[in-house]
Design a protein around this motif. Structure first.
Motif, PDB file in Angstrom:
ATOM      1  N   GLN A 283       0.836  -1.208   0.000  1.00 52.31           N
ATOM      2  CA  GLN A 283       0.000   0.000   0.000  1.00 52.31           C
ATOM      3  C   GLN A 283       0.870   1.257   0.000  1.00 52.31           C
ATOM      4  O   GLN A 283       0.598   2.226  -0.728  1.00 52.31           O
ATOM      5  N   PHE A 284       1.939   1.260   0.807  1.00 55.77           N
ATOM      6  CA  PHE A 284       2.833   2.417   0.885  1.00 55.77           C
ATOM      7  C   PHE A 284       3.533   2.656  -0.450  1.00 55.77           C
ATOM      8  O   PHE A 284       3.677   3.799  -0.896  1.00 55.77           O
ATOM      9  N   LEU A 308     -11.319   4.298   0.879  1.00 55.73           N
ATOM     10  CA  LEU A 308     -12.374   3.849   1.793  1.00 55.73           C
ATOM     11  C   LEU A 308     -13.697   3.629   1.061  1.00 55.73           C
ATOM     12  O   LEU A 308     -14.486   2.759   1.457  1.00 55.73           O
ATOM     13  N   ARG A 309     -13.910   4.377  -0.011  1.00 54.72           N
ATOM     14  CA  ARG A 309     -15.144   4.222  -0.795  1.00 54.72           C
ATOM     15  C   ARG A 309     -15.016   3.112  -1.849  1.00 54.72           C
ATOM     16  O   ARG A 309     -15.900   2.941  -2.690  1.00 54.72           O
ATOM     17  N   LYS A 310     -13.921   2.379  -1.812  1.00 59.98           N
ATOM     18  CA  LYS A 310     -13.672   1.258  -2.724  1.00 59.98           C
ATOM     19  C   LYS A 310     -13.575   1.690  -4.196  1.00 59.98           C
ATOM     20  O   LYS A 310     -13.939   0.948  -5.104  1.00 59.98           O
ATOM     21  N   GLU A 311     -13.052   2.883  -4.422  1.00 60.70           N
ATOM     22  CA  GLU A 311     -12.948   3.413  -5.775  1.00 60.70           C
ATOM     23  C   GLU A 311     -11.564   3.204  -6.389  1.00 60.70           C
ATOM     24  O   GLU A 311     -11.436   3.182  -7.617  1.00 60.70           O
ATOM     25  N   VAL A 312     -10.534   3.079  -5.540  1.00 65.26           N
ATOM     26  CA  VAL A 312      -9.164   2.972  -6.038  1.00 65.26           C
ATOM     27  C   VAL A 312      -8.396   1.904  -5.264  1.00 65.26           C
ATOM     28  O   VAL A 312      -8.905   1.301  -4.328  1.00 65.26           O
ATOM     29  N   LEU A 318     -10.370  -0.609   2.507  1.00 64.03           N
ATOM     30  CA  LEU A 318      -9.494  -0.695   3.671  1.00 64.03           C
ATOM     31  C   LEU A 318      -8.296   0.227   3.539  1.00 64.03           C
ATOM     32  O   LEU A 318      -7.831   0.503   2.435  1.00 64.03           O
ATOM     33  N   ILE A 319      -7.815   0.704   4.678  1.00 61.07           N
ATOM     34  CA  ILE A 319      -6.494   1.329   4.744  1.00 61.07           C
ATOM     35  C   ILE A 319      -5.677   0.427   5.652  1.00 61.07           C
ATOM     36  O   ILE A 319      -5.889   0.388   6.871  1.00 61.07           O
ATOM     37  N   VAL A 365      -6.049   7.955   9.952  1.00 56.56           N
ATOM     38  CA  VAL A 365      -6.883   7.818  11.142  1.00 56.56           C
ATOM     39  C   VAL A 365      -8.061   8.786  11.059  1.00 56.56           C
ATOM     40  O   VAL A 365      -9.213   8.414  11.324  1.00 56.56           O
ATOM     41  N   GLY A 366      -7.790  10.034  10.666  1.00 60.71           N
ATOM     42  CA  GLY A 366      -8.852  11.033  10.552  1.00 60.71           C
ATOM     43  C   GLY A 366      -9.877  10.671   9.497  1.00 60.71           C
ATOM     44  O   GLY A 366     -11.095  10.754   9.737  1.00 60.71           O
ATOM     45  N   CYS A 367      -9.406  10.236   8.331  1.00 60.78           N
ATOM     46  CA  CYS A 367     -10.319   9.859   7.249  1.00 60.78           C
ATOM     47  C   CYS A 367     -11.163   8.651   7.642  1.00 60.78           C
ATOM     48  O   CYS A 367     -12.369   8.605   7.363  1.00 60.78           O
ATOM     49  N   PHE A 368     -10.539   7.686   8.283  1.00 63.05           N
ATOM     50  CA  PHE A 368     -11.264   6.482   8.695  1.00 63.05           C
ATOM     51  C   PHE A 368     -12.383   6.835   9.665  1.00 63.05           C
ATOM     52  O   PHE A 368     -13.516   6.361   9.529  1.00 63.05           O
ATOM     53  N   MET A 369     -12.082   7.671  10.654  1.00 72.35           N
ATOM     54  CA  MET A 369     -13.084   8.033  11.646  1.00 72.35           C
ATOM     55  C   MET A 369     -14.206   8.861  11.023  1.00 72.35           C
ATOM     56  O   MET A 369     -15.372   8.708  11.390  1.00 72.35           O
TER      57      MET A 369
END
Length: 449
Positions: A283-284, A308-312, A318-319, A365-369
């Motif tokens: 992923q990195f 997170l929206r499963k677009e890419v 998942l992250i 973390v911010g995007c996930f929350m």
């Protein structure tokens, strides 16, 4: 009727016969994955070995997020690591002693224990030859095979006395690094056609140093110390993680040590358990290539939200490296490894990559929350895998050994839990229940079907 068609027909039947309606789990109050509704683990046993703390249960119900703690035999792993730093010592061997015995060794015990590991580290000639002759492309598979083979050379393989269990445990802890290093060199030789170069362990080196020496020859002192830290942090994680629970389940049946540990290796090989660090590494690499400005918060946020929206990326939503079953505010292993990763990044001239990874952690973390906070109903943090893959890459370790390296560390916790399982005063085989929800059918003679 052709054999291929029978296989096809049987596989098609699985679509319905092996499917369980998710609503039935709610109806019968069955805890899927032995998880409660708040995703915490269902209590199934007691242990004195390790404790994983990430939240507190409130008297009125619910959970309170708190900074994570990992405790080995009553000692906070952070205090353990700081103690090793203060005395400038390699700590994995002492951690293994602590987990097996329940107490920290004195100076003489520590020296003798380290010498024992050095004595057991070389492999039997037949095991070495089997690694070379049988080859194989998966190091975890080779590791499991070699562990089962150790049964043959053990003079008392089925003896479950305390003394014999300790001897077997020390031999396994000592030999995992050698097996993994030999196996990797064989796999690399097979895949790349390189000349096969086997280095034998040295008595005056720590486990971390010996592994780096056997795997790649030269290494820096910081590389060895960071690897030693990683081994300490992955050594134990409570009895409920999948591979350790596998050890306890199989041990409760009375099977031999090698069968039980081979089963744990099979569990850890699963990508949902031992493959997370590789997933984070991949992923990195993708994010480094995709994000044009590694300091642009908006660009990073936009892309993470698309993930997170499963677009890419792999479109799984998942992250990798974000979130944990127990830790909420923080994963203590990630915090400790992150600081050493910072030092190593300076030595390797990779500060820019480290800064990007650190920013990714904050934004992920911010995007996930923001996106999934209501669904998971708890805080999330970066787990140890978020940094471990980057650390291993800086050390110069190939991805093929990432999961085996996990096993090389966790064998300490596995053996400690096996010993504890076999030393309960009133032992019982672990046998949970499953509710059958199939409809009853009448038997029909073969000619009427």
């Amino acid at each position: 009727m052709k054999q291929e068609y029978i296989i096809y027909k049987l596989s098609e039947s699985i679509k319905t016969t092996s499917r369980i309606d998710p609503d039935l789990f709610v109806k019968y109050n069955v805890k899927r994955g032995l998880r409660n509704e708040d995703h915490s683990g269902v209590l199934v046993g007691l242990t004195k070995i390790g404790d994983v703390v990430g939240y507190e249960r409130l008297p009125q119900g619910g959970l309170k997020a708190i900074p994570g703690k990992l405790v080995y035999r009553g000692i906070d792993v952070e205090d353990l690591v700081k103690g090793f730093y203060a005395e400038n010592r390699f700590g994995f061997e002492e951690t293994a002693f602590l987990l097996l015995s329940g107490y920290l060794p004195d100076k003489e015990e520590d020296e003798v224990f380290r010498s024992l590991i050095a004595t057991y580290m070389p492999l039997e000639q037949k095991t070495k030859m089997n690694i070379l002759d049988l080859e194989g492309q998966d190091i975890m598979n080779i590791l499991a095979r070699c562990v089962l083979e150790m049964y043959i050379f053990d003079p008392a393989p089925d003896d479950t006395s305390r003394e014999n269990l300790i001897r077997q445990s020390i031999e396994l802890i000592a030999r995992f690094p050698t097996i993994i290093a030999y196996a990797y060199n064989v796999v690399r030789h097979s895949r790349q056609g390189r000349s096969l170069h086997i280095r034998h362990p040295k008595e005056n080196l720590s486990v971390a140093e010996n592994f780096l020496y056997m795997l790649k020859g030269e290494f820096t002192d910081l590389e060895a110390r960071v690897l030693d830290l990683a081994l300490v942090l992955h050594a134990e994680h409570g009895g409920g993680n999948n591979s350790t629970f596998t050890v306890r389940v199989t041990s409760s049946s009375g099977t031999d040590t090698y069968s039980s540990i081979a089963a744990a290796i099979g569990s850890l090989k699963g990508p949902l358990h031992g493959g997370a660090n590789k997933a984070v590494t991949d992923q990195f690499l993708h994010l480094k290539e995709t994000i044009r400005d590694w300091t642009d918060v908006q660009e990073i946020d936009d892309y993470l939200m698309k993930m997170l929206r499963k677009e890419v990326y792999d479109k799984k939503g998942l992250i990798y490296g974000i979130g944990h079953a127990v830790y909420t505010v923080s994963d203590p292993r990630a915090l400790l490894l992150k600081e050493k990763a910072r030092e190593l990044a300076v030595e390797k001239g990779r500060e820019r990559e480290f800064a990007f990874l650190e920013l990714l952690e904050e934004r992920a973390v911010g995007c996930f929350m923001n996106y999934k906070g209501n669904q998971v109903n708890k805080r999330v943090c970066a787990n140890v895998d978020f940094y471990s893959g980057f650390v291993y890459d800086m050390i110069g370790l190939p991805q093929e050994v990432y999961t085996p390296l996990f096993a090389m560390s966790r064998i300490t916790g596995w053996t400690a839990h096996r010993i504890e399982e076999l030393n309960f005063d009133s032992r019982r085989i672990i046998r949970p229940a499953y509710k059958n929800v199939a409809e009853l059918k009448k038997f029909l003679p073969l000619k009427k079907r």
